[in-house]
Design a protein around this motif. Structure first.
Motif, mmCIF file in Angstrom:
data_model
loop_
_atom_site.group_PDB
_atom_site.id
_atom_site.type_symbol
_atom_site.label_atom_id
_atom_site.label_comp_id
_atom_site.label_asym_id
_atom_site.label_seq_id
_atom_site.Cartn_x
_atom_site.Cartn_y
_atom_site.Cartn_z
ATOM 1 N N ARG A 19 0.942 -1.075 -0.110
ATOM 2 C CA ARG A 19 -0.080 0.043 0.000
ATOM 3 C C ARG A 19 0.733 1.218 -0.023
ATOM 4 N NH1 ARG A 19 -4.602 -0.218 -1.620
ATOM 5 N NH2 ARG A 19 -3.506 -1.184 -3.103
ATOM 6 N N CYS A 69 -2.799 5.663 -0.902
ATOM 7 C CA CYS A 69 -3.821 4.807 -1.204
ATOM 8 C C CYS A 69 -5.100 4.929 -0.034
ATOM 9 C CB CYS A 69 -3.648 3.100 -0.818
ATOM 10 S SG CYS A 69 -2.419 2.653 -2.138
ATOM 11 N N GLY A 70 -6.455 5.521 -0.777
ATOM 12 C CA GLY A 70 -7.565 5.884 -0.034
ATOM 13 C C GLY A 70 -7.360 7.269 0.515
ATOM 14 N N GLY A 87 -8.296 2.932 2.123
ATOM 15 C CA GLY A 87 -6.999 2.146 1.513
ATOM 16 C C GLY A 87 -6.609 0.861 2.023
#
Length: 706
Positions: A629, A633-634, A653
């Motif tokens: 990740r 991410c997110g 994420g």
């Protein structure tokens, strides 16, 4: 000797009674059995110490039982694949030959409503006419009924798609039948370690008595008064005789080999002996010299000498006089007694293995109420190996199953290695969406067709409920050994829990899961639009899997009959084990789940599967957060979350490993500069982002089932 045999048989009967108490009584009465027996045969009452009905003949009532009928559940409650033992009605005759094997009750999933019971009944019909003196095993290939294997085994035809179940049935038949044969027929049974040695009739060499003594063909034991007195050292009968004088000299020789038999009995005597010996029957020349004879005054020809015993590997064998008077062999010392003794044809004794002969001595102490003290001197005897052919030891039945499926196991093992490499180094495979798609669809096709439909390697909740039922009954899980393909997949799945979590099996190795993915592809080709359940409903159904799992496990332990019906919530048997060849309600249910899977991606796997729920629990053993990740991410990137067909990525994420099926799509996006939004953005700005390495799993990364 007779008293010892009675005592040992009493112990065998007590063991049978204990088995009966543990397993529970069978389901048939004497009248039920009588309806299955045709005149002039008739059924007697069960002895109190043996759960078997004696079968006698009206034509020869004085001859005693001509056979025995019994239920396997009383003697061999071996757990089946589903955890419940078979119950078979077995009929053997007085010679240890199987007359018939009838199915009374079974709970094997593949025979309940899959293949039906007809293939199982056909399998059991093969036992008629087979003798317990030969090892009997099951082949996965169809062949000639009752064919002899290279190692002397009788090989029965198996049942396609039910190999493990019929092997357990075979063990049930043999264990139960041998228990009764040993207790009631004086039958030791075929060796479980190796077939008995076979006498080589082509080996002959003229030998003198002294030469036979020298090479061990004749065993010799000299007992002095000191030797006999030492037997009574711990009793009041010790210290009564002068030490050096000879009490007796015992001679024993196995007569079946031509070299020994012709030397001791002469040509005519040996020919006479061999003409009367039945197959599997053995004879010995036993003699004594000196003051004491092994035959007492009460001995009657044709009976067993009271002072002489024979054991092999702890099993006693009854020796009976052949009722011939052997002449003194040339070169033998002066003898006071000599007999030719033989065993029963059904003894199962191995003539090439060590035999222990015992000669008993009795002393009395006291005048008014004398106490008798019994002691035995032993003579170990093994005839020379040159007289025998030694068949190779047969493999255990479960190991034969592994050997016969060696090709399938090798192919599946190679596929598991390939999958491990793909999951261990997923970047090259997943960075190309086309490459990943081809690999994934190809592997899932292998899982469905080869692992599922062909090799019958579909894991099932039945294996869990069966294990619970087996352990609850105090039995072991050895029945799993009879299904090597499933056991290999189970072992790999257990290891994968620690490395990758639950998704390795559910995403790559479940044949029904693969079938659902192909159903989704077909649905897309037909223009069906994929849908997603409302989040609240999805959470309720997700938690419902654990309720189903707990219910099935509790029922397996407390209400096994109910568990057998409830496991049908799982369509694996219908769709994979029997390939939809089943009653229409089951087929309709399985097809309905596939249609739902075409609309709601992997609907059954994600919302109903109890085995999947168990896999999630096993996935808690995962030690690494191996899916990489980024900080972006997110926050704000949502690309992977929107493309995840499993809804396994949160808005922030984080990947929920409990819901991840390891399709590797997110890894491909992560490494692809054309699909990963952060990489695209940084490239436009001329910045480089170093990939984040997978992090070791911590307590904070563990998630509960949503």
């Amino acid at each position: 000797m007779t008293q010892r045999l009675r005592a040992l048989r009493a112990l065998a009967f007590a063991g049978l009674a204990l088995l009966t108490a543990v397993a529970g009584a069978g389901q048939l009465s004497r009248a039920d059995v009588a309806r299955r027996i045709s005149p002039p045969l008739q059924v007697g009452e069960q002895p109190v110490d043996t759960p078997a009905w004696p079968i006698t003949s009206e034509l020869t009532p004085e001859a005693g039982p001509v056979g025995w009928v019994f239920e396997s559940i009383d003697l061999a409650p071996i757990p089946g694949f589903e955890g419940t033992p078979y119950n078979l009605l077995i009929h053997i005759d007085s010679k240890g030959t199987l007359v018939s094997v009838e199915l009374l009750r079974q709970h094997e999933p593949v025979f309940l409503s899959g293949l039906g019971e007809a293939p199982l009944r056909d399998f059991l019909a093969q036992y008629a006419g087979l003798t317990l003196s030969r090892p009997i095993t099951v082949s996965t290939a169809y062949g000639e009924r009752g064919a002899r294997g290279d190692d002397g085994r009788v090989v029965l035809d198996g049942v396609t798609k039910a190999t493990a179940s019929v092997r357990i049935a075979n063990q049930t038949v043999l264990t139960a039948a041998l228990a009764v044969a040993r207790a009631r027929l004086g039958f030791a049974g075929a060796s479980q370690q190796a077939p008995p040695a076979e006498v080589r009739d082509d080996v002959y060499d003229a030998r003198s008595f002294d030469a036979l003594l020298a090479d061990g063909s004749i065993a010799h034991l000299r007992l002095s008064h000191a030797d006999v007195d030492a037997l009574f050292a711990d009793s009041d009968g010790a210290g009564r005789d002068p030490p050096d004088a000879t009490v007796t000299e015992l001679y024993v020789a196995y007569l079946n080999p031509p070299t020994i038999g012709r030397a001791l009995l002469g040509e005519a005597g040996y020919a006479h002996l061999r003409s009367f010996l039945e197959p599997g029957q053995h004879a010995w020349w036993v003699a004594t010299a000196g003051p004491d004879s092994f035959i007492d005054a009460q001995f009657v020809r044709g009976t067993s000498p009271a002072r002489l015993g024979l054991r092999q590997a702890g099993t006693p064998f009854e020796l009976r006089d052949f009722d011939i008077a052997p002449p003194p062999p040339p070169g033998a010392p002066p003898l006071n007694a000599a007999l030719v003794l033989r065993t029963s044809p059904l003894s199962g004794l191995d003539p090439g293995a060590e035999q222990q002969f015992s000669l008993s001595f009795t002393r009395e102490h006291g005048q008014i109420l004398p106490q008798r003290v019994l002691r035995e001197a032993t003579l170990d005897y093994t005839p020379p190996a040159a007289y025998f052919h030694f068949p190779p030891a047969p493999l255990p039945d479960w190991l034969i199953a592994w050997r016969e499926r060696a090709i399938e196991l090798s192919v599946i093992a190679a596929a598991l290695v390939l999958l491990s490499l793909a999951l261990a180094r997923p970047r090259w495979l997943s960075v190309s969406a086309t490459r990943l798609r081809r690999f994934r669809l190809g592997f899932l096709l292998f899982t469905l067709v080869y692992l599922g439909w062909y090799a019958q390697g579909q894991l099932s909740i039945v294996q869990l409920t069966g294990a619970v039922k087996t352990l609850a009954a105090g039995q072991t899980l050895t029945s799993f050994l009879y299904d090597p393909v499933s056991l290999l997949v189970i072992a790999f799945t257990l290891v994968s829990f620690f490395v990758w979590g639950r998704g390795t099996f559910c995403g790559w190795l479940c044949p029904f899961g693969a079938l659902q993915e192909f159903a989704a592809l077909i649905g897309a080709r037909l223009g069906l639009r994929p849908r997603r359940l409302p989040p609240a409903l999805a959470r309720v159904l997700d938690h419902g899997r654990y309720v189903i799992l707990l219910t099935l496990l509790l029922c397996a332990a407390l209400a096994p009959a109910l568990a057998e019906r409830l496991v049908e919530v799982e369509p694996f048997k219908t769709a994979i084990t029997v390939g939809f060849d089943r009653a229409w309600p089951f087929v309709l249910y399985a097809l309905g789940l596939l249609v739902l899977g075409a609309l709601y991606y992997k609907f059954f796997c994600r919302y109903l599967c109890p085995l999947g729920a168990a896999m999630v629990i096993g996935g808690k053993l995962r030690r690494f957060a191996w899916l990489p990740r980024r900080a972006e991410c997110g926050q704000p990137c949502q690309t992977c979350r929107h493309r995840c067909a499993y809804d396994a990525i949160d808005r922030n994420g984080t990947i929920r490993y409990d819901d991840c099926f390891q399709c590797l799509d997110c890894i491909g996006i992560y490494h692809d500069a054309e699909r990963c939004a952060p990489l695209l953005l940084y490239r436009r700005k001329g910045r480089r982002v170093a990939p984040a390495a997978p992090r070791r799993r911590t307590a904070a990364s563990a998630t509960l089932p949503r």
